[in-house]
Design a protein around this motif. Structure first.
Motif, PDB file in Angstrom:
ATOM      1  N   LYS A 182     -28.704  -8.232  11.506  1.00  0.00           N
ATOM      2  CA  LYS A 182     -30.172  -8.128  12.145  1.00  0.00           C
ATOM      3  C   LYS A 182     -30.768  -9.560  12.353  1.00  0.00           C
ATOM      4  O   LYS A 182     -31.469  -9.611  13.272  1.00  0.00           O
ATOM      5  CB  LYS A 182     -30.953  -7.164  11.478  1.00  0.00           C
ATOM      6  CG  LYS A 182     -30.419  -5.778  11.370  1.00  0.00           C
ATOM      7  CD  LYS A 182     -31.371  -4.780  10.447  1.00  0.00           C
ATOM      8  CE  LYS A 182     -30.571  -3.418  10.298  1.00  0.00           C
ATOM      9  NZ  LYS A 182     -31.420  -2.658   9.169  1.00  0.00           N
ATOM     10  N   ASP A 183     -30.906 -10.258  11.486  1.00  0.00           N
ATOM     11  CA  ASP A 183     -31.558 -11.721  11.721  1.00  0.00           C
ATOM     12  C   ASP A 183     -30.765 -12.338  12.746  1.00  0.00           C
ATOM     13  O   ASP A 183     -31.561 -12.871  13.507  1.00  0.00           O
ATOM     14  CB  ASP A 183     -31.647 -12.251  10.358  1.00  0.00           C
ATOM     15  CG  ASP A 183     -32.343 -11.764   9.187  1.00  0.00           C
ATOM     16  OD1 ASP A 183     -33.171 -10.923   9.587  1.00  0.00           O
ATOM     17  OD2 ASP A 183     -31.818 -11.966   7.993  1.00  0.00           O
ATOM     18  N   ALA A 184     -29.453 -12.365  12.774  1.00  0.00           N
ATOM     19  CA  ALA A 184     -28.818 -13.188  13.623  1.00  0.00           C
ATOM     20  C   ALA A 184     -29.035 -12.704  14.946  1.00  0.00           C
ATOM     21  O   ALA A 184     -29.180 -13.465  16.248  1.00  0.00           O
ATOM     22  CB  ALA A 184     -27.121 -13.079  13.632  1.00  0.00           C
ATOM     23  N   MET A 185     -29.317 -11.215  15.119  1.00  0.00           N
ATOM     24  CA  MET A 185     -29.632 -10.645  16.398  1.00  0.00           C
ATOM     25  C   MET A 185     -31.112 -11.073  16.832  1.00  0.00           C
ATOM     26  O   MET A 185     -31.173 -11.283  18.197  1.00  0.00           O
ATOM     27  CB  MET A 185     -29.692  -8.963  16.459  1.00  0.00           C
ATOM     28  CG  MET A 185     -28.434  -8.445  16.924  1.00  0.00           C
ATOM     29  SD  MET A 185     -27.723  -8.502  18.483  1.00  0.00           S
ATOM     30  CE  MET A 185     -29.113  -8.141  19.492  1.00  0.00           C
ATOM     31  N   LYS A 186     -31.622 -11.269  16.008  1.00  0.00           N
ATOM     32  CA  LYS A 186     -33.345 -11.680  16.396  1.00  0.00           C
ATOM     33  C   LYS A 186     -33.259 -13.018  17.028  1.00  0.00           C
ATOM     34  O   LYS A 186     -33.774 -13.241  17.961  1.00  0.00           O
ATOM     35  CB  LYS A 186     -34.199 -11.557  15.115  1.00  0.00           C
ATOM     36  CG  LYS A 186     -34.521 -10.072  14.888  1.00  0.00           C
ATOM     37  CD  LYS A 186     -35.314 -10.080  13.601  1.00  0.00           C
ATOM     38  CE  LYS A 186     -35.680  -8.730  13.208  1.00  0.00           C
ATOM     39  NZ  LYS A 186     -36.138  -8.767  11.996  1.00  0.00           N
ATOM     40  N   ILE A 187     -32.562 -13.892  16.317  1.00  0.00           N
ATOM     41  CA  ILE A 187     -32.164 -15.295  16.633  1.00  0.00           C
ATOM     42  C   ILE A 187     -31.860 -15.335  17.999  1.00  0.00           C
ATOM     43  O   ILE A 187     -32.119 -16.094  18.916  1.00  0.00           O
ATOM     44  CB  ILE A 187     -31.700 -16.049  15.649  1.00  0.00           C
ATOM     45  CG1 ILE A 187     -32.397 -16.177  14.343  1.00  0.00           C
ATOM     46  CG2 ILE A 187     -31.050 -17.363  16.200  1.00  0.00           C
ATOM     47  CD1 ILE A 187     -31.449 -16.721  13.470  1.00  0.00           C
ATOM     48  N   ALA A 188     -30.863 -14.689  18.417  1.00  0.00           N
ATOM     49  CA  ALA A 188     -30.146 -14.441  19.595  1.00  0.00           C
ATOM     50  C   ALA A 188     -31.125 -13.863  20.988  1.00  0.00           C
ATOM     51  O   ALA A 188     -31.023 -14.663  21.917  1.00  0.00           O
ATOM     52  CB  ALA A 188     -28.776 -13.849  19.757  1.00  0.00           C
ATOM     53  N   GLU A 189     -31.732 -12.950  20.547  1.00  0.00           N
ATOM     54  CA  GLU A 189     -32.751 -12.613  21.471  1.00  0.00           C
ATOM     55  C   GLU A 189     -33.796 -13.579  21.834  1.00  0.00           C
ATOM     56  O   GLU A 189     -34.224 -13.853  22.888  1.00  0.00           O
ATOM     57  CB  GLU A 189     -33.290 -11.088  20.916  1.00  0.00           C
ATOM     58  CG  GLU A 189     -32.452  -9.933  20.944  1.00  0.00           C
ATOM     59  CD  GLU A 189     -32.891  -8.841  20.450  1.00  0.00           C
ATOM     60  OE1 GLU A 189     -34.077  -8.638  19.959  1.00  0.00           O
ATOM     61  OE2 GLU A 189     -32.316  -7.478  20.358  1.00  0.00           O
TER      62      GLU A 189
END
Length: 168
Positions: A31-38
């Motif tokens: 989830k944290d990785a998705m936020k960084i990517a977004e």
């Protein structure tokens, strides 16, 4: 290539993240990785699913797929298939016929193919198989400057075969 998981398809609890510039961002939840990517306006792509923890990277997915396809195409272009060309002879072959076959074999070998030289026996010729081995030996000798014997003459039923390949 199509089995790559992206964005919400990644369901792992924690992943190792690699940034868009190739730097290690460490192990974190997906989830944290998705936020960084977004935030970067890019996609999260799982590039090494078998690793522990799985490795994901922040990249532009379309561009990433294009690069993979290009690398695959380039690798395929450099591949070379080696064909096996066959030259058939009989034990009572004449010198000029032998020279013609040698020229043909030379052509095949210089193009990078392997050559299978077959000596076929019929009827009474079967009784003198051992005496005909010299024909294949002479053939190999005539091609010694461009070819080397890969498999020595071997009797298989009514034929005697030998394989020649390009000298390296």
């Amino acid at each position: 290539m199509s089995e790559l998981l992206i964005n919400e398809q990644i369901r792992d609890r924690e992943i190792r993240l690699i940034g868009e510039d190739g730097s290690q961002l460490g192990v974190m939840s997906s989830k944290d990785a998705m936020k960084i990517a977004e935030e970067a306006g890019l996609d999260l792509v799982k590039i090494a699913p078998t690793a522990k923890p799985p490795v994901c990277r922040i990249v532009d997915y379309g561009k990433y797929r294009y690069e993979l396809a290009r690398k695959e195409k380039e690798a395929k272009k450099k591949q070379r298939t080696i064909e096996i060309k066959e030259i058939r002879m009989s034990p009572n072959i004449d010198t000029n016929d032998m020279n013609t076959k040698v020229i043909a074999a030379k052509k095949f070998i210089t193009k990078g193919n392997k050559v299978k030289v077959t000596l076929r026996f019929r009827g009474r010729e079967m009784a003198h198989m051992s005496k005909s081995k010299h024909i294949l030996d002479d053939f190999a000798q005539m091609l010694a400057d461009v070819a080397v014997v890969e498999k020595a003459p071997k009797v298989e039923g009514r034929t005697m075969t030998m394989f020649l390949t390009e000298k390296r």
